[in-house]
Design a protein around this motif. Structure first.
Motif, short mmCIF file in Angstrom:
data_model
loop_
_atom_site.label_atom_id
_atom_site.label_comp_id
_atom_site.label_asym_id
_atom_site.label_seq_id
_atom_site.Cartn_x
_atom_site.Cartn_y
_atom_site.Cartn_z
N ALA A 192 3.74 4.50 -0.65
CA ALA A 192 3.41 4.94 0.71
C ALA A 192 3.46 6.46 0.83
O ALA A 192 2.74 7.03 1.66
CB ALA A 192 4.37 4.30 1.72
N ALA A 193 4.30 7.11 0.02
CA ALA A 193 4.41 8.56 0.09
C ALA A 193 4.75 9.11 -1.29
O ALA A 193 5.89 9.50 -1.56
CB ALA A 193 5.48 8.97 1.11
N ALA B 235 0.16 3.53 -9.94
CA ALA B 235 -1.03 2.68 -10.01
C ALA B 235 -1.01 1.81 -11.27
O ALA B 235 -1.65 0.75 -11.30
CB ALA B 235 -2.29 3.53 -9.98
N ARG B 236 -0.29 2.23 -12.28
CA ARG B 236 -0.16 1.42 -13.49
C ARG B 236 1.02 0.47 -13.39
O ARG B 236 0.97 -0.65 -13.91
CB ARG B 236 0.03 2.34 -14.70
CG ARG B 236 -1.14 3.25 -15.00
CD ARG B 236 -0.75 4.26 -16.07
NE ARG B 236 -1.81 5.24 -16.30
CZ ARG B 236 -1.60 6.47 -16.72
NH1 ARG B 236 -0.37 6.88 -16.96
NH2 ARG B 236 -2.63 7.28 -16.92
N VAL C 218 10.52 -2.96 -4.32
CA VAL C 218 10.81 -2.32 -3.02
C VAL C 218 10.67 -0.80 -3.15
O VAL C 218 10.06 -0.14 -2.30
CB VAL C 218 12.22 -2.70 -2.54
CG1 VAL C 218 12.59 -1.91 -1.29
CG2 VAL C 218 12.29 -4.20 -2.26
N LEU C 219 11.25 -0.24 -4.22
CA LEU C 219 11.18 1.21 -4.42
C LEU C 219 9.74 1.65 -4.69
O LEU C 219 9.29 2.69 -4.18
CB LEU C 219 12.09 1.62 -5.57
CG LEU C 219 12.15 3.12 -5.88
CD1 LEU C 219 12.61 3.93 -4.67
CD2 LEU C 219 13.07 3.39 -7.07
N ALA C 220 9.00 0.86 -5.47
CA ALA C 220 7.62 1.22 -5.77
C ALA C 220 6.77 1.19 -4.50
O ALA C 220 5.87 2.03 -4.33
CB ALA C 220 7.04 0.27 -6.81
N ASP C 221 7.07 0.25 -3.62
CA ASP C 221 6.33 0.17 -2.36
C ASP C 221 6.58 1.41 -1.51
O ASP C 221 5.66 1.97 -0.91
CB ASP C 221 6.77 -1.09 -1.60
CG ASP C 221 5.63 -1.74 -0.85
OD1 ASP C 221 4.50 -1.70 -1.36
OD2 ASP C 221 5.88 -2.28 0.25
N GLU D 99 2.66 11.12 -9.91
CA GLU D 99 3.45 9.94 -9.61
C GLU D 99 2.56 8.81 -9.10
O GLU D 99 2.73 7.64 -9.49
CB GLU D 99 4.53 10.25 -8.57
CG GLU D 99 5.45 9.07 -8.33
CD GLU D 99 6.51 9.33 -7.27
OE1 GLU D 99 7.71 9.33 -7.61
OE2 GLU D 99 6.13 9.52 -6.09
N ALA D 100 1.59 9.14 -8.26
CA ALA D 100 0.67 8.12 -7.76
C ALA D 100 -0.10 7.47 -8.91
O ALA D 100 -0.33 6.25 -8.92
CB ALA D 100 -0.29 8.74 -6.75
#
Length: 549
Positions: free
Chosen positions: A306-307, A318-319, A299-302, A313-314
């Protein structure tokens, strides 16, 4: 302030007096009775007494043996210290615990005491530990511990807390000490002149100073080994409108989280990371949740995906997200692969510098290759945005000797100066940037800057401005501003200029066994996405000329 010279044996005193005058002029309303009284009393002291007090302030600790305060320019220590004792700034012969006394004692002193108390140890530290176990922590006169000090006075500073507050107000941190300033030959470096309007003061009330000191006390306790579990509930709150102190609180919470994680205090670590607004805290929390509660991590990763806070961090998300998806049985729509960066492989004779070897191999009379790494684009950025970088902002400049703004790596650094950075980047659109950069090179030459490398030759800068389109510079500088801390590094090692064709190309060099770092991958992906000329050159060493052993 006149430039201090080493011919003046009291130049450290002149510098310290400058500090007091600076603080009085800019922070008078914040100097409570104790600080104001100290400043007045200090200025009324005879010069030898003032010089001795500054010397003591620069030394480590508050306790000093008489024979170790021997300074030729001061003269008689006994005469110099007498006014300090009379004023109450120094006291004589206070009782010390053994841990307080030991740093003032020589190995011979400790050996004498150990022999008297019947303890042994191979080193001074071992003997001190054994003595503490035997004698306890009760204070005693110094000569009780140190037989060689029977007739020697011991002096103790009583104004350390006042000096600490003054140091904080001047430097804006407690990392720097008086010795870094009052012993500095300030003329060695030249600094930008920055306005200091009242609105730009970092501390607006004594509560700000108290809060900073409270946060520092928490960090010291953490560094001293106190449990993060015990410290977390007492982390002080910070007013929402104080971004500077909020940033310090966020960093403290992040450090608490790291310490809790190392000590396997998982719940405390999760709570600390959740409360922290530090740019690295969310990923730390995610990695913990990945092990402890994968669904919560998902949930937190989702939300983070999104932002994302930053490109870094992105890249990490992605990993992490595919690992979580596989574990939870989710199906991820694969992201489009990043555009490929052109690459080449060359075989060269062995060299001490792989970058310089490639530069020599690729250079032609009409297309020189220069080893610039991060220096070139940072320098051009620093010159173009000079006025924005040195704009007076609260928490940015505390004194006239900053190499750059103290808030450079804070998340709100660019936001607070957005209009100024917009004006700087607009020069790239209307063609004024070349004249502006030339003007800054002339007017600011040699001034300290966190970006400008003055050793970079004018020839290289002129070639860069002639060959790199303004649109490319704007793209690079805009991305740099998105995350200054991460993005001011990772540029390709080399750049090749073709002035006759007004072209250039960037070359990242990788020797045998070297791999691209994350920040390099991010820059190369940006260059590929926007068709900026960049490539990776892989080097193999040619060992064919080696004979048989």
């Amino acid at each position: 302030m006149s430039r201090p010279v080493l011919d003046d044996p009291h130049y450290y005193l002149r510098n310290f007096c400058f500090v007091l005058d600076w603080l009085t002029a800019r922070y008078a309303p914040l100097l409570e009775g104790a600080e104001a009284a100290f400043i007045t009393a200090f200025h009324d002291l005879p010069e030898p007494a003032r010089a001795l007090l500054v010397r003591m302030a620069m030394r480590k600790g508050d306790h000093f043996r008489h024979h170790r305060l021997n300074y030729p320019e001061i003269g008689s220590t006994a005469a110099a210290v007498a006014p300090l004792i009379e004023e109450g700034l120094v006291v004589r012969n206070v009782a010390l615990s053994l841990p307080e006394a030991a740093p003032l004692m020589s190995s011979a002193d400790v050996s004498t005491l150990a022999h008297r108390e019947g303890v042994t140890g191979r080193s001074k530290g071992d003997r001190v530990e054994a003595l503490i176990a035997r004698c306890g922590m009760a204070p005693a006169p110094f000569d009780h511990w140190c037989a060689s000090a029977t007739t020697e006075p011991l002096y103790t500073l009583t104004c350390s807390e006042i000096l600490l507050r003054l140091r904080l107000m001047f430097f804006g941190n407690l990392r720097q000490h008086w010795s870094e300033f009052v012993l500095a030959e300030l003329g060695v470096y030249r600094f930008e002149t920055v306005a200091f309007p009242e609105a730009a003061r970092a501390f607006h009330c004594r509560a700000d100073i108290d809060l900073y000191l409270a946060l520092s006390t928490q960090r010291e306790a953490l560094d001293a080994g106190e449990s993060p579990n015990a410290l977390l509930p007492s982390v002080p709150e910070v007013a929402a409108d104080n971004a500077w102190l909020t940033g310090r609180r966020d960093r403290l919470l992040y450090q608490l989280g790291l310490a809790a994680q190392r000590q396997q205090q998982t719940e405390t670590a999760l709570a600390a990371f959740e409360q922290s607004g530090d740019g690295e805290a969310r990923m730390r929390r995610l990695r913990l949740l990945e092990k402890q509660d994968p669904q919560a991590a998902w949930v937190l990763a989702d939300t983070a995906w999104a932002a994302p806070i930053s490109e870094a961090e992105a890249q990490q998300l992605a990993r992490l997200r595919p690992r979580l998806a596989k574990r939870l049985g989710h199906v991820l729509v694969p992201d489009a692969p990043p555009p490929a960066t052109p690459s080449c492989t060359v075989t060269l004779p062995r060299s001490a510098s792989v970058e310089r070897a490639v530069a020599e191999a690729f250079t032609t009379p009409d297309a020189p290759v220069v080893y610039v790494e991060n220096a070139l684009f940072n320098t051009l950025f620093g010159l173009l945005c000079w006025d924005a970088l040195f704009a007076p902002m609260p928490g940015a400049f505390f004194h006239p000797f900053h190499h750059g703004p103290a808030d450079l790596f804070r998340p709100d650094f660019v936001h607070r100066r957005k209009a100024l950075f917009d004006q700087a980047l607009a020069r790239l659109e209307d063609g004024r940037y070349m004249d502006w950069i030339a003007r800054m090179r002339s007017e600011k030459a040699g001034l300290q800057s966190p970006f400008v490398v003055w050793g970079l030759s004018d020839q290289v800068l002129d070639l860069a401005l002639a060959c790199i389109p303004a649109a490319h510079l704007k793209l690079i500088f805009t991305r740099l501003l998105h995350d200054i801390k991460a993005n001011r590094a990772g540029f390709p090692d080399l750049i090749q200029f073709e002035p006759a064709k007004q072209r250039y190309r960037m070359i990242e060099v990788k020797g045998p066994g070297d791999r691209l770092q994350d920040n390099q991958k991010r820059w190369l992906a940006v260059f590929a996405r926007h068709d900026l000329p960049a490539e990776v050159c892989h080097v193999r060493w040619d060992d064919s000329d080696k004979g048989d052993p």
